[in-house]
Design an enzyme around this catalytic site. Structure first.
Site, mmCIF file in Angstrom:
data_model
loop_
_atom_site.group_PDB
_atom_site.id
_atom_site.type_symbol
_atom_site.label_atom_id
_atom_site.label_comp_id
_atom_site.label_asym_id
_atom_site.label_seq_id
_atom_site.Cartn_x
_atom_site.Cartn_y
_atom_site.Cartn_z
ATOM 1 N N SER A 72 0.847 -1.189 0.000
ATOM 2 C CA SER A 72 0.000 0.000 0.000
ATOM 3 C C SER A 72 0.883 1.240 0.000
ATOM 4 O O SER A 72 1.651 1.451 -0.939
ATOM 5 C CB SER A 72 -0.960 -0.045 1.184
ATOM 6 O OG SER A 72 -2.010 0.865 1.018
ATOM 7 N N ASP A 126 -9.664 -3.841 -5.307
ATOM 8 C CA ASP A 126 -9.032 -3.059 -4.253
ATOM 9 C C ASP A 126 -9.701 -1.688 -4.134
ATOM 10 O O ASP A 126 -9.817 -0.954 -5.114
ATOM 11 C CB ASP A 126 -7.542 -2.882 -4.571
ATOM 12 C CG ASP A 126 -6.731 -2.414 -3.380
ATOM 13 O OD1 ASP A 126 -7.272 -1.682 -2.542
ATOM 14 O OD2 ASP A 126 -5.546 -2.794 -3.300
ATOM 15 N N HIS A 178 -7.903 -5.128 -1.341
ATOM 16 C CA HIS A 178 -6.676 -4.632 -0.743
ATOM 17 C C HIS A 178 -6.030 -5.624 0.215
ATOM 18 O O HIS A 178 -4.807 -5.740 0.263
ATOM 19 C CB HIS A 178 -6.996 -3.328 0.005
ATOM 20 C CG HIS A 178 -5.806 -2.478 0.279
ATOM 21 N ND1 HIS A 178 -5.062 -1.885 -0.725
ATOM 22 C CD2 HIS A 178 -5.225 -2.089 1.443
ATOM 23 C CE1 HIS A 178 -4.093 -1.178 -0.190
ATOM 24 N NE2 HIS A 178 -4.155 -1.281 1.128
#
Length: 710
Positions: A562, A647, A682
């Site tokens: 991320s 995501d 995610h």
């Protein structure tokens, strides 16, 4: 995840043979070039791969995007084909360390003991309770294993039992975009009520009347938390009342309940300022009062005691301080100091009990738990006794108790749950994570080091390796980093990581600026127009570990996800020769374009972290480090990139664009792989075993680069 090679050493228990991995001679996908012009602040940029966002935007090239992602997946499968036996072995190893039939430590709330338990071979869990005693008969409130059948992804959470113990509210996400549907179950009849509410954050709060629910409603496009709603059981959710609407799209909002059950809170906050509203839980139809109107650059949180409110705030206190005020006078002018600001201690949080207050602090990068007796004013600290560790306040729903539940772990200590008697000052270990197959802490070494950054700042590094590893530059080392949002990467145990350590890898965490390990200034010095400190700190840690002979560039690897994936993209542009391989998980690598598009979920919430590129200074600064913008015609290390089609935090097209541009511009013959999980988002897979397949792929990639085949 540090990789350490078990070359010849008398103390090393296992010798690992190394044979150079022969990567298949396969043609990598080539993404079509479709120039898109961006002009801003007099600066023109040609983006050849802008079209890859069409699946997200539902544009004309949606089918072509899917075809490209599938082609990249096929290429990754081809290149990693010979590692499949190793991946299977790694998966079996890691899965084999998990105690499949297990049970969490029960916590007591309102007359019941609550816990979860898992069963042999099942991916999910049962949410259960027992009335009054652990010897009572079990009541299975939710069987998530059964509920998840037929779904490639299933997440259930926000479990919230009504004050009369008869109703259970919970949230379910089956797409992996963190958009939850709320359900209510009658625990006496087993019936799922018709009160079904979509588009929420998953959590909820019961008023004391047992029929009113407060919840957070999300924007269906941006996924921003926009409204706090009030729902009366038995009514259509379309009739729900908006009790708060956040107009500032840079803030997150949420709703919570005081432990004493007296108040319901609405929280609104961004990176720089916050605001609390509160309501008597006995009066759900009432109007929420503003605790203290939001102030520029001031954050505060509120905790209710029986006769006063406590406030944790950075008002004239960078590292935060603790204040108090009467229940009927909550403005800042009535705040009185309880714990003053300290230059060397970050005050993170407080946990309230009827007679005690537990204060979570951070000093020298490590958590301290301070116990304050509210009756006599005495205070003391818990002693943890390790050089680097993670300690945290765990589930403590009971208000009238003298027992603190806390968690503890380190790089060598499995996750442990303790009860601490705050009167007697005695702790009792309730449970420690069992590593099936055996684990001997004495076989591993953990250290805390400090690397000098470019400006002389000392950056902490936590690392672990198996005894017998020689510090002669030949050990493979995996350096992990994040460094954003003030998130602290505390050292913790991982049973899966043993598969690297036992193959000679060293694992290290770089506690770089942008996190909050060393206080609030540590965060301030790694965001906005100081963001590059995060990247140069990480590079400095890598170079320090090489200089100290823990590894060498040909054995040095880096991993981040991320915002940590942004870190990966930045450091390979800035110091490509330092790394032999990179794993970039769901990486945020197209900073400028994403921050310019307010239709992308969560973008506006990020302005206080990265800056708003509509401001020229912010635009030019983020453009100067954004990984996608700074790809150049040069050699790059071996890179594995992972993403998820659904995501919601970092859209799939950022890593896809990054890989496409890298392929077109890099001048080396190193491996570049993109793996897109077509069913997930995610956080990857939702099952407790399935996610290990992703870990096995990443580990196999690193081991292949080291020539380790088994």
């Amino acid at each position: 995840m540090l990789l350490m090679s078990t070359i010849a050493s008398a103390c090393t228990q296992t010798k690992i043979s190394r044979t150079p991995y022969e990567w298949p001679d396969a043609d990598a996908p080539v993404a079509d070039i479709k120039p898109h012009v961006r002009t801003l602040h007099g600066d023109t940029v040609i983006d050849n791969y802008f079209w890859l966002n069409d699946y997200f935007k539902k544009g004309p090239d949606s089918a072509a995007v899917i075809a490209y992602l599938e082609a990249e997946n096929q290429y990754t499968d081809t290149m990693m084909k010979d590692t499949e036996p190793l991946q299977a072995k790694l998966f079996d190893e890691m899965k084999g360390r998990i105690k499949e039939q297990d049970e969490s430590v029960p916590y007591f709330k309102n007359g019941y003991y609550y816990y979860t338990r898992t069963e042999e071979g099942k991916q999910y869990f049962k949410y259960c309770r027992k009335k009054g005693s652990l010897d009572a008969s079990e009541e299975v409130l939710l069987d998530i294993d059964a509920m998840a059948e037929g779904y490639p992804y299933y997440a259930a959470g926000g479990f919230n039992v009504s004050p009369d113990n008869k109703l259970l509210a919970y949230g379910v996400d089956t797409v992996s975009r963190r958009q939850y549907t709320l359900y209510v179950k009658n625990l006496e009849t087993g019936e799922i009520l018709e009160d079904v509410i979509s588009g929420t954050s998953g959590g909820s709060v019961w008023a004391n009347d047992n029929r009113t629910l407060f919840y957070t409603k999300n924007n269906p496009s941006t996924l921003l938390t926009e409204k706090i709603m009030r729902h009366a059981l038995g009514t259509d959710s379309k009739e729900d009342v908006t009790v708060y609407h956040e107009r500032d799209n840079t803030n997150y909002i949420g709703v919570a309940k005081a432990k004493s059950n007296r108040f319901i809170y609405i929280y609104s906050g961004g990176t720089l300022s916050s605001e609390i509203r509160y309501l008597e839980a006995d009066n759900p139809a009432g109007t929420f009062k503003v605790f203290q109107p939001r102030m520029k650059d001031v954050l505060y949180s509120v905790t209710a005691l029986e006769d006063r409110f406590l406030i944790v705030t950075n008002h004239h206190a960078q590292n935060f301080k603790l204040m108090e005020c009467p229940l009927d006078r909550t403005g800042v002018e009535d705040w009185q100091e309880v714990i003053p600001h300290r230059e060397d201690v970050l005050l993170e949080d407080v946990e309230e009990f009827k007679d005690f207050l537990v204060v979570s602090e951070r000093k020298n990068g490590l958590v301290q738990l301070a116990i304050r007796n509210l009756r006599d004013g005495t205070a003391h600290y818990l002693d943890f006794g390790e050089e680097a560790y993670t300690a945290y306040v765990s589930a403590n729903p009971a208000y009238e108790t003298a027992t603190l539940r806390y968690g503890y772990t380190s790089l060598t200590t499995p996750s442990s749950t303790y009860d601490y008697d705050m009167n007697m000052r005695e702790k009792r270990l309730l449970k420690q994570q069992e590593v099936v197959g055996g684990y001997n802490v004495a076989d591993y070494v953990t250290e805390r080091l400090y690397a000098p950054a470019e400006d002389g700042t000392r950056v902490p590094i936590s690392l672990v390796y198996k005894k017998g590893v020689r510090k002669d530059g030949n050990a493979p080392l995996l350096l992990y980093g994040y460094g954003s949002y003030g998130a602290t990467m505390d050292p913790s145990f991982s049973a899966a990581r043993l598969s690297l350590l036992d193959r000679g890898f060293v694992y290290a965490i770089a506690h770089i600026r942008g996190g909050q390990e060393m206080g609030r200034q540590w965060y301030e010095d790694g965001k906005m127009l100081k963001k590059k400190n995060t990247f140069t700190d990480f590079i400095a840690c890598g170079r320090f570990l090489v200089a100290e002979r823990y590894t060498a560039p040909e054995h040095l690897y880096a991993m981040g996800g991320s915002a940590g994936g942004l870190l990966m993209g930045a450091v390979v542009n800035m110091a490509p020769d330092l790394w032999h391989g990179i794993v970039a998980q769901v990486p945020f690598v197209d900073v400028v374009n994403t921050m310019l598009d307010e239709t992308i979920p969560l973008t506006t919430n990020e302005y206080d972290e990265w800056g708003n590129p509509n401001d020229e200074e912010a635009y030019l600064y983020m453009k100067s480090y954004s990984p996608y913008e700074n790809i150049a015609a040069k050699n790059y290390p071996n890179i594995l990139v992972t993403t998820g089609l659904h995501d919601s935090q970092v859209q799939y097209f950022e890593p896809a664009k990054w890989v496409a541009k890298l392929r077109a511009m890099k001048t080396d013959n190193n491996v570049l792989l993109l793996k897109t999980e077509m069913d997930f988002g995610h956080g990857g897979a939702s099952g407790r075993f399935d996610y290990l397949k992703e870990v096995a792929l990443e580990y196999a990639f690193l081991l292949a680069l080291e020539g380790v085949r088994e």
